[in-house]
Design a protein around this motif. Sequence first.
Motif, PDB file in Angstrom:
ATOM      1  N   THR A 128     -13.582   3.359   4.220  1.00  0.00           N
ATOM      2  CA  THR A 128     -14.830   2.595   4.256  1.00  0.00           C
ATOM      3  C   THR A 128     -15.175   2.080   2.869  1.00  0.00           C
ATOM      4  OG1 THR A 128     -15.672   3.925   6.095  1.00  0.00           O
ATOM      5  CG2 THR A 128     -17.300   2.686   4.825  1.00  0.00           C
ATOM      6  N   PHE A 129     -14.779   2.846   1.837  1.00  0.00           N
ATOM      7  CA  PHE A 129     -15.194   2.517   0.481  1.00  0.00           C
ATOM      8  C   PHE A 129     -13.987   2.264  -0.421  1.00  0.00           C
ATOM      9  CE2 PHE A 129     -16.603   3.314  -3.847  1.00  0.00           C
ATOM     10  CZ  PHE A 129     -17.834   2.681  -3.878  1.00  0.00           C
TER      11      PHE A 129
ATOM     12  N   THR B 266     -22.266   3.101   0.102  1.00  0.00           N
ATOM     13  CA  THR B 266     -22.780   2.388  -1.080  1.00  0.00           C
ATOM     14  C   THR B 266     -23.894   3.195  -1.737  1.00  0.00           C
ATOM     15  OG1 THR B 266     -22.224   0.247  -0.090  1.00  0.00           O
ATOM     16  CG2 THR B 266     -23.806   0.235  -1.902  1.00  0.00           C
ATOM     17  N   TYR B 267     -24.789   3.711  -0.905  1.00  0.00           N
ATOM     18  CA  TYR B 267     -25.873   4.566  -1.395  1.00  0.00           C
ATOM     19  C   TYR B 267     -25.301   5.771  -2.135  1.00  0.00           C
ATOM     20  CZ  TYR B 267     -29.839   7.850  -1.059  1.00  0.00           C
ATOM     21  OH  TYR B 267     -30.833   8.772  -1.338  1.00  0.00           O
ATOM     22  N   GLU B 268     -24.348   6.445  -1.528  1.00  0.00           N
ATOM     23  CA  GLU B 268     -23.799   7.659  -2.126  1.00  0.00           C
ATOM     24  C   GLU B 268     -23.063   7.365  -3.427  1.00  0.00           C
ATOM     25  OE1 GLU B 268     -24.543  10.556  -1.418  1.00  0.00           O
ATOM     26  OE2 GLU B 268     -25.421  10.379   0.570  1.00  0.00           O
ATOM     27  N   PHE B 269     -22.407   6.218  -3.504  1.00  0.00           N
ATOM     28  CA  PHE B 269     -21.721   5.875  -4.751  1.00  0.00           C
ATOM     29  C   PHE B 269     -22.731   5.677  -5.874  1.00  0.00           C
ATOM     30  CE2 PHE B 269     -19.701   2.941  -7.776  1.00  0.00           C
ATOM     31  CZ  PHE B 269     -18.529   3.630  -8.031  1.00  0.00           C
TER      32      PHE B 269
ATOM     33  N   SER C  78     -16.979  13.341  -7.394  1.00  0.00           N
ATOM     34  CA  SER C  78     -18.288  13.501  -6.763  1.00  0.00           C
ATOM     35  C   SER C  78     -18.287  12.940  -5.343  1.00  0.00           C
ATOM     36  CB  SER C  78     -19.357  12.798  -7.603  1.00  0.00           C
ATOM     37  OG  SER C  78     -20.592  12.761  -6.936  1.00  0.00           O
ATOM     38  N   MET C  79     -17.672  11.775  -5.163  1.00  0.00           N
ATOM     39  CA  MET C  79     -17.605  11.172  -3.832  1.00  0.00           C
ATOM     40  C   MET C  79     -16.748  12.020  -2.894  1.00  0.00           C
ATOM     41  SD  MET C  79     -19.399   8.282  -3.614  1.00  0.00           S
ATOM     42  CE  MET C  79     -18.638   7.039  -2.562  1.00  0.00           C
ATOM     43  N   ASN C  80     -15.645  12.527  -3.402  1.00  0.00           N
ATOM     44  CA  ASN C  80     -14.775  13.373  -2.575  1.00  0.00           C
ATOM     45  C   ASN C  80     -15.493  14.630  -2.104  1.00  0.00           C
ATOM     46  OD1 ASN C  80     -11.703  12.655  -4.446  1.00  0.00           O
ATOM     47  ND2 ASN C  80     -12.749  11.500  -2.850  1.00  0.00           N
ATOM     48  N   GLN C  81     -16.356  15.172  -2.953  1.00  0.00           N
ATOM     49  CA  GLN C  81     -17.134  16.348  -2.566  1.00  0.00           C
ATOM     50  C   GLN C  81     -18.093  16.041  -1.417  1.00  0.00           C
ATOM     51  OE1 GLN C  81     -18.894  17.455  -6.321  1.00  0.00           O
ATOM     52  NE2 GLN C  81     -17.081  18.595  -7.003  1.00  0.00           N
ATOM     53  N   LYS C  82     -18.426  14.766  -1.265  1.00  0.00           N
ATOM     54  CA  LYS C  82     -19.266  14.333  -0.146  1.00  0.00           C
ATOM     55  C   LYS C  82     -18.416  13.905   1.051  1.00  0.00           C
ATOM     56  CE  LYS C  82     -22.520  12.285  -3.470  1.00  0.00           C
ATOM     57  NZ  LYS C  82     -23.187  11.040  -3.918  1.00  0.00           N
TER      58      LYS C  82
END
Length: 572
Positions: A205-206, A297-300, A235-239
């Motif tokens: 998705t990202f 997008t928000y999480e990034f 950080s993104m991978n942890q999510k």
Amino acid sequence: MRFLLFTLLFSTLMFSQKPVSLQTPFEKGNGNQSTTYDECIRYYQDLDANYSTIQMIEKGKTDSGKPLHIVIFSENKNFDVNQNKAIVLVNNGIHPGEPDGIDASMMLMRDLATAKIKVPKNTMVVVIPVYNIDGMLNRNTSSRANQNGPEEYGFRGNARNFDLNRDFIKSDTKNSRSFQELYRSINPDVFLDNHVSNGADYQYTFTCIATQHERLGTTLGNYFINEFYPGIVQSMNQKKIDVVPYVNVHSTTPDKGFEQFTDTPRYATGYTTLFNTLGFVPETHMLKSFKERVKVTYEFMVSVINYTDANWQKIKDIRSESYNEYKAGTNYPIDWTIDSTKVSYIDFKGFEGKNKPSDISGKDRLFYDRSKPFTKKIPFYGNYKPSKFVSVPKSYAIPQSQWQVIDLLKLNKIDYTQLKNDTIIEVESYKIDSYQTSKSPYEGHYGHYNTKVSKKTEKLKFVAGDYVFSTKQPAAKYLLETLEPEAVDSYFNWNFFDAILQQKEYFSAYVFEDVAKELLDINPILKAEFDAKKQSDKAFSDSGSAQLDWIYRHSDYYEKSHLQYPVYRIVK
């Protein structure tokens, strides 16, 4: 009387109470609806009115006639961008048909104001709600033919049909000029430009364009690619959100590998690297649902803000040090090529791509079989190497007659001095030896490329009021990228000096024949060069007009301004 006092007190309490939450149009809908421009601006006005940590400011005009806005979040309620904090600048809607960041940023700023998410103590967040306002007002349902939602969105071009993500050097639009003023006044440490992808199909998705790190310089570039970017990815991978480099593949499948997108200074992040800002272009995948795209997008953005806040002082220190990397006399790279010797391998999550007969033409067409996902290692070429250098001069001298270029340098807050008296200065001057010009229009220009110059040292007279731009300043890279004519996105290549490419005076052959003969008779060196060229160049030898023109160009009659680049390098 008591009743009146009670009523006044009750009314005061009611109107001063901050709302528990402000739902965005995206949240109120079914997950496939994006805010309109008016809804977006009203939303931020409400945030500003209700939360002391939010401030909304008008920052210049756009081609639409409407003002460009910025919205600032500051935990200490101090909105001075010069305080000792890091700054993250987020740009949205440069392509309003890709609105993920517009809606995600509305939720982000509310959640910062309400402390729903971790509040950065050492970082200010500045959001441009909508950059291409006129494109967002041109709302439609069909211009993004390959995109999965939302139901309505804006158009890529602005009111004058410019793609604003190609306008950061030539600055044909008011949008670009307003951006440059606000960007240079804010001086952000980190910059995000939210987008949606075009091209291949895959499972992610990202995806993300991490700006070409080599353009940031050695120390800052190494920090960006070895620490900052991996920290965000972790950080993104942890999510449970995968991050892959932007899949720069459009007419084939990505399973053979692909290259890092090169964001030259015409693009937003290419422009911001000139001032040592760490830049990202989030590119959500067009075929994933709008709801999913807004979420990632928000999480990034949250990950970037948190990492910046945790490392804010280090980021600012390295940026500050990096301003001194390119000093007078050192070499600066003005062109780059992929370094094929440096390759990394990605565990890429794709779909099997194959050909099948087209229902339209009967010819083979590409399609991706989503019933056949795969994960395989593919090569990624993420490193560039310099292919052309220029030595950094001490400064550039520009005659005041070149006001169009000078105005752009001033707009970008480039430091300068003006000569107080007429002055003879020893300079390096360029002659344009060759160039190619695009046969098709590109963003309002027929741009040049493959420009080649020759250089000589001479003493020239400059007059009072002419400009001198020193390279001993934080904006040195901007000067080099715009004023060196061989640079990819130089002012020369963007047609700012096309008047020098046309001769203004000519000769009549029947008159100049006798003059040319006399010139050869009185100048034996010229005669020897002329004869040598006739012997070595048959086409020249066979053309009387070419021979006459050659003599004319090697005489005092030939105008000095033709092909003479009117920006001069001071090296001593």
